[in-house]
Design an enzyme around this catalytic site. Structure first.
Site, PDB file in Angstrom:
ATOM      1  N   LYS A  79     -54.849 -11.793 -11.033  1.00  0.00           N
ATOM      2  CA  LYS A  79     -56.178 -12.729 -10.546  1.00  0.00           C
ATOM      3  C   LYS A  79     -55.390 -14.437 -10.420  1.00  0.00           C
ATOM      4  O   LYS A  79     -54.520 -14.734 -10.934  1.00  0.00           O
ATOM      5  CB  LYS A  79     -56.906 -12.853 -11.729  1.00  0.00           C
ATOM      6  CG  LYS A  79     -58.001 -13.587 -11.558  1.00  0.00           C
ATOM      7  CD  LYS A  79     -59.146 -13.691 -12.766  1.00  0.00           C
ATOM      8  CE  LYS A  79     -60.279 -14.301 -12.473  1.00  0.00           C
ATOM      9  NZ  LYS A  79     -61.098 -14.379 -13.816  1.00  0.00           N
ATOM     10  N   SER A 154     -65.825 -12.667 -13.060  1.00  0.00           N
ATOM     11  CA  SER A 154     -65.108 -13.260 -11.825  1.00  0.00           C
ATOM     12  C   SER A 154     -63.744 -12.514 -11.646  1.00  0.00           C
ATOM     13  O   SER A 154     -63.365 -12.779 -10.345  1.00  0.00           O
ATOM     14  CB  SER A 154     -64.807 -14.711 -12.439  1.00  0.00           C
ATOM     15  OG  SER A 154     -63.851 -14.883 -13.592  1.00  0.00           O
ATOM     16  N   SER A 178     -65.499 -11.827 -17.762  1.00  0.00           N
ATOM     17  CA  SER A 178     -64.891 -11.595 -16.566  1.00  0.00           C
ATOM     18  C   SER A 178     -63.936 -10.547 -16.494  1.00  0.00           C
ATOM     19  O   SER A 178     -63.495 -10.369 -15.222  1.00  0.00           O
ATOM     20  CB  SER A 178     -64.264 -12.944 -15.983  1.00  0.00           C
ATOM     21  OG  SER A 178     -65.280 -13.714 -15.340  1.00  0.00           O
TER      22      SER A 178
HETATM   23  N1  GLN Z   1     -70.018 -14.857 -15.675  1.00  0.00           N
HETATM   24  C1  GLN Z   1     -69.505 -15.771 -16.803  1.00  0.00           C
HETATM   25  C2  GLN Z   1     -69.746 -17.250 -16.102  1.00  0.00           C
HETATM   26  O1  GLN Z   1     -70.064 -17.262 -15.067  1.00  0.00           O
HETATM   27  C3  GLN Z   1     -68.208 -15.610 -17.504  1.00  0.00           C
HETATM   28  C4  GLN Z   1     -67.121 -15.831 -16.583  1.00  0.00           C
HETATM   29  C5  GLN Z   1     -65.796 -15.572 -16.990  1.00  0.00           C
HETATM   30  O2  GLN Z   1     -65.594 -14.593 -18.059  1.00  0.00           O
HETATM   31  N2  GLN Z   1     -64.959 -16.276 -16.267  1.00  0.00           N
HETATM   32  O3  GLN Z   1     -69.380 -18.082 -16.661  1.00  0.00           O
END
Ligand code: GLN
Length: 508
Positions: A79, A154, A178
């Site tokens: 990532k 994400s 994420s």
């Molecule tokens: N979807 C969540 C957010 O927007 C979690 C994102 C993540 O785990 N990086 O913050």
């Protein structure tokens, strides 16, 4: 035999060890696969073909001298929030579009110590803020099960890439879901380790009290191998804990008989089903798939308590959306056009440089989070929002502590819905935030959780039915007490051996 790029880590490892294949062949196969599918999936931001092949040659040399670790010679994607020396690390943001880190994250050092092969970097929501990968500053990633849908986020690029066999496994990061949510949307395994289990040195910070790096893999044995490789104390990350790292693979109990009555390999484990996670708005097919999956765990010998309750769960989303933006607003203050990345040069003084840099460098979701966080931390509101959220965080954590006095694990859906359509939630942040309602409490409590494939749903509306006709994947989340990753892997592996969901691949 399968195509080489279709192999799992443990399968590829056996073939490499027996010298039936070389790392160069395996790496070429993955690179060819990337070239074949990438214009449909858009999972990768950067492909490092030349250095990957050099690393593969290097790995082959080690293997021929008899030196082979579980990840030696096996291609992976990372990532783009994890720093890779000499390889652009964008965080899905214009702000870092041309940022080339001068050092490696500790997890990268650990992969390199095993002579893993890094193929490139995967797409993500900007600074890991989002649930669909649509907040990438570059392009959205598509779900390989249905190209008109999101892969989750994400870490959507990482999950979509492994699901499409562009890499044998990938790394993601998980602040509120994420790793798990995209793994669920793409029919992959995704593990969010206990806070402190894996070093975050070199992980670009989003919300420092919540962030963890975790593996995305094709099956549970692979997940155990990657965990053993990346876990452990790091003097460069004071939040990593000095506990010994178990050999996670040792905790997987093989059960060739699968679901036979004699195969009660979860005998002695108690699993709670917290009612609050079967939320309003959850798709019926997700609920039904979870019920079937839990009955399977019961057949495998686990004792199930269907009536578990974690009453503070209902505050978790609100707590998360105060704490995560607050921490993000502090962490993102460093992007001022002076020290890193993008800098707006057309300004006449230093204040204007900072303002313009941030105005043009950040996308709208990141700006929304910075504003929310700055507000929650500001004088007069700090007590009402930030401090209050911290107190509720303690309550949520205590409820988990209590539950784990009774249960070895808790089981919930990973997300209330299957993968949604590209564009469906992008204009409605609240709907987007709700996608992580089942995963965020886990980061708030700092405990580990894994998402594993647990079935398929056809979309409730026939007009939206998945293009492949196969339906869309559903993820099951298994939550454990701190530092009980081996128990999660054990339960996950028992379930995986008794089902075929993880073997299904998108029709690409
Ligand atoms: N979807 C969540 C957010 O927007 C979690 C994102 C993540 O785990 N990086 O913050």
């Amino acid at each position: 035999m399968n195509k080489l790029y279709q192999l799992s880590i443990h399968e590829a490892h056996e073939l490499l060890k027996q010298r039936k294949i070389s790392s160069v062949e395996l790496t070429r196969s993955a690179l060819k696969r990337i070239a074949e599918v990438e214009d449909k999936i858009h999972a990768c931001v950067t492909i490092t073909e030349d250095s990957a092949l050099r690393q593969a040659e290097e790995a082959d040399k080690h293997i021929s001298s008899g030196d082979i670790a579980p990840l030696t010679g096996i291609p992976t994607l990372v990532k783009d929030v994890i720093c890779t020396q000499g390889i652009r690390t964008t965080c899905g943001s214009k702000m870092l579009e041309n940022f080339i880190p001068p050092y490696n994250a500790t997890v990268i050092e650990k992969l390199k110590a095993q002579k893993a092969v890094i193929l490139g970097k995967t797409n993500m929501d900007e600074f890991a803020m989002g649930s669909s990968t649509e907040h990438s500053a570059f392009f959205p990633t598509h779900n390989p099960w249905d190209l008109s849908r999101v892969p989750g986020g994400s870490s959507g690029g990482s999950a979509a890439a492994v699901a499409t066999d562009e890499a044998i496994y990938a790394l993601g990061s998980d602040t509120g879901g994420s790793v798990r949510q995209p793994a669920g949307f793409c029919n992959m395994i995704g593990l969010k380790p206990t806070y402190g289990r894996v070093s975050r040195f070199g992980l670009v910070a989003f919300a420092s009290s919540l962030d963890q790096i975790g593996p995305i893999t094709k099956d549970v044995p692979d997940c155990a191998l990657v965990m053993s490789a990346i876990a452990g104390h790091d003097p460069r990350d004071s939040t990593s804990v000095p506990y010994p790292v178990p050999d996670y693979s040792q905790h997987l109990i093989p059960d060739p008989s699968g679901s036979s009555p004699r195969g009660r390999i979860l005998e002695g484990l108690k699993i709670g089903i917290p009612q609050e996670y079967f939320v309003e708005g959850m798709q019926n097919e997700v609920r039904a798939a979870l019920e079937t999956a839990i009955r399977k765990l019961e057949k495998l010998g686990a004792e199930i308590d269907w009536e578990t309750s974690l009453p503070s769960t209902k505050y978790a989303l609100a707590v998360y959306y105060i704490l995560a933006p607050s921490e993000a607003s502090a962490n993102l203050a460093r992007y001022d056009g002076v020290k890193y990345g993008f800098s707006e040069r057309g300004a006449s003084n230093v204040i204007e440089t900072t303002e313009k840099t941030r105005q043009f460098g950040f996308g709208s979701e990141v700006k929304r989070r910075i504003m929310l966080g700055t507000y929650a931390l500001s004088a007069g509101y700090y007590d009402a929002y930030y401090l209050k959220a911290q107190k509720v965080r303690t309550l949520i954590k205590q409820e988990f502590d209590q539950a784990f006095k009774k249960y070895d694990a808790l089981v919930t859906p990973t997300s209330p819905t299957v993968a949604f359509k590209l564009g469906e939630k992008i204009e409605d942040p609240m709907q987007m935030y709700l996608s992580d309602v089942c995963t965020q409490p886990i980061n708030i409590a700092g405990v580990p959780a894994i998402s594993i494939p647990a079935g398929f749903a056809s979309d409730p509306s026939p007009s939206l039915r998945s293009g492949s006709g196969q339906g869309l994947p559903i993820g099951m989340q298994i939550i454990g007490k701190p530092f009980s990753e081996e128990t999660l892997l054990r339960i996950a592996f028992a379930y995986e051996q008794a089902t075929d969901w993880h073997k299904k691949r998108p029709p690409l």
